[in-house]
Motif scaffolding. Structure first.
Motif, short mmCIF file in Angstrom:
data_model
loop_
_atom_site.label_atom_id
_atom_site.label_comp_id
_atom_site.label_asym_id
_atom_site.label_seq_id
_atom_site.Cartn_x
_atom_site.Cartn_y
_atom_site.Cartn_z
N THR A 1 -22.46 -34.07 2.86
CA THR A 1 -23.06 -35.26 3.44
C THR A 1 -24.32 -35.58 2.66
N GLY A 2 -24.40 -36.81 2.19
CA GLY A 2 -25.54 -37.21 1.38
C GLY A 2 -26.01 -38.61 1.68
N GLU A 3 -27.12 -38.95 1.09
CA GLU A 3 -27.72 -40.27 1.26
C GLU A 3 -27.34 -41.16 0.08
N ASN A 4 -27.08 -42.43 0.35
CA ASN A 4 -26.71 -43.38 -0.70
C ASN A 4 -27.93 -43.72 -1.55
N PHE A 5 -27.78 -43.51 -2.86
CA PHE A 5 -28.89 -43.68 -3.80
C PHE A 5 -28.50 -44.73 -4.84
N CYS A 6 -29.35 -45.71 -5.03
CA CYS A 6 -29.13 -46.74 -6.05
C CYS A 6 -29.77 -46.24 -7.35
N LEU A 7 -28.95 -45.78 -8.27
CA LEU A 7 -29.41 -45.19 -9.51
C LEU A 7 -29.78 -46.31 -10.50
N GLU A 8 -31.04 -46.34 -10.91
CA GLU A 8 -31.51 -47.34 -11.86
C GLU A 8 -31.57 -46.81 -13.29
N ASN A 9 -32.00 -45.56 -13.45
CA ASN A 9 -32.16 -44.97 -14.79
C ASN A 9 -31.80 -43.49 -14.77
N VAL A 10 -31.22 -43.03 -15.86
CA VAL A 10 -31.08 -41.59 -16.10
C VAL A 10 -32.10 -41.27 -17.18
N VAL A 11 -33.12 -40.49 -16.81
CA VAL A 11 -34.20 -40.22 -17.75
C VAL A 11 -34.01 -38.96 -18.56
N GLY A 12 -33.11 -38.12 -18.12
CA GLY A 12 -32.87 -36.89 -18.87
C GLY A 12 -31.62 -36.17 -18.37
N ALA A 13 -31.01 -35.43 -19.28
CA ALA A 13 -29.84 -34.63 -18.92
C ALA A 13 -29.82 -33.39 -19.80
N SER A 14 -29.46 -32.26 -19.20
CA SER A 14 -29.34 -31.02 -19.97
C SER A 14 -28.31 -30.13 -19.30
N LYS A 15 -27.77 -29.20 -20.08
CA LYS A 15 -26.75 -28.29 -19.55
C LYS A 15 -27.38 -27.11 -18.89
N SER B 1 -29.38 -30.47 -0.75
CA SER B 1 -29.23 -31.87 -0.36
C SER B 1 -28.39 -32.60 -1.39
N TYR B 2 -27.83 -33.74 -0.98
CA TYR B 2 -26.94 -34.49 -1.85
C TYR B 2 -27.30 -35.97 -1.86
N ALA B 3 -27.15 -36.58 -3.04
CA ALA B 3 -27.32 -38.03 -3.18
C ALA B 3 -25.99 -38.60 -3.65
N ILE B 4 -25.54 -39.65 -2.98
CA ILE B 4 -24.29 -40.32 -3.33
C ILE B 4 -24.66 -41.49 -4.23
N ILE B 5 -24.07 -41.53 -5.44
CA ILE B 5 -24.48 -42.51 -6.44
C ILE B 5 -23.28 -43.29 -7.00
N ASN B 6 -23.58 -44.34 -7.73
CA ASN B 6 -22.58 -45.04 -8.53
C ASN B 6 -22.54 -44.32 -9.87
N THR B 7 -21.36 -44.07 -10.40
CA THR B 7 -21.21 -43.21 -11.58
C THR B 7 -21.36 -43.94 -12.92
N ASP B 8 -21.64 -45.23 -12.92
CA ASP B 8 -21.71 -45.99 -14.18
C ASP B 8 -22.60 -45.34 -15.24
N LYS B 9 -23.76 -44.84 -14.87
CA LYS B 9 -24.74 -44.35 -15.83
C LYS B 9 -24.68 -42.85 -16.08
N VAL B 10 -23.79 -42.14 -15.39
CA VAL B 10 -23.73 -40.68 -15.54
C VAL B 10 -22.36 -40.18 -16.01
N GLN B 11 -21.50 -41.07 -16.43
CA GLN B 11 -20.18 -40.64 -16.89
C GLN B 11 -20.31 -39.68 -18.06
N GLY B 12 -19.58 -38.59 -18.01
CA GLY B 12 -19.63 -37.59 -19.06
C GLY B 12 -20.70 -36.54 -18.85
N LEU B 13 -21.49 -36.64 -17.80
CA LEU B 13 -22.57 -35.68 -17.55
C LEU B 13 -22.22 -34.69 -16.44
N GLU B 14 -20.96 -34.58 -16.09
CA GLU B 14 -20.53 -33.68 -15.02
C GLU B 14 -20.99 -32.25 -15.28
N GLY B 15 -21.55 -31.63 -14.26
CA GLY B 15 -22.01 -30.25 -14.36
C GLY B 15 -23.36 -30.09 -15.02
#
Length: 134
Positions: A120-134, A79-93
């Motif tokens: 095809t994904g659902e539009n998601f309003c991203l409020e917080n990024v709580v964690g990221a890892s490779k 499944s896919y979520a379509i988001i605004n990229t403001d809070k996830v820039q640099g976290l690709e992959g």
């Protein structure tokens, strides 16, 4: 009369402890406003419900109208979520855990090109990024 009051107080304490134990048993945190969801939920969400999920941030989509790279895609299982990229820039992959809410339910999907395919994904309003890892 004192014994009756002691029994009432002990009864109230037992009820409170039973409620707290049931919250822990069912993994319910009354202070956490976000519900943990999986790929099935992301595929068919409930609009406006505050949720948290973990997926792979694929990056900004390659759509013609996304020239400013402001829209991106998170993959959760199939499944896919379509988001605004403001809070996830640099976290690709990377694997990211995000909190927010889906704008609409399954009736308003968006299809975007990314990584040489259309998803095809659902539009998601991203409020917080709580964690990221490779």
């Amino acid at each position: 009369m004192e014994n009756k009051n002691i029994i009432i107080v002990l009864g109230i304490i037992v009820v409170i402890l039973a409620i707290v134990a049931s919250l822990f048993a069912f993994n319910i945190n009354p202070f956490n406003q976000y519900k943990d969801v999986d790929a099935n939920y992301v595929f068919s969400p409930i609009g406006g419900e505050k949720v948290r999920f973990t997926g792979t941030y694929l990056g900004p989509d390659e759509g013609l109208y996304n020239f400013d790279k402001n829209r991106g895609v998170i993959q959760v299982g199939n499944s896919y979520a379509i988001i605004n990229t403001d809070k996830v820039q640099g976290l690709e992959g990377q694997t990211v855990t995000v909190e927010g809410y889906f704008v609409n339910d399954k009736t308003d999907s968006t299809t975007v090109p990314i990584n040489d395919k259309y998803v095809t994904g659902e539009n998601f309003c991203l409020e917080n990024v709580v964690g990221a890892s490779k």
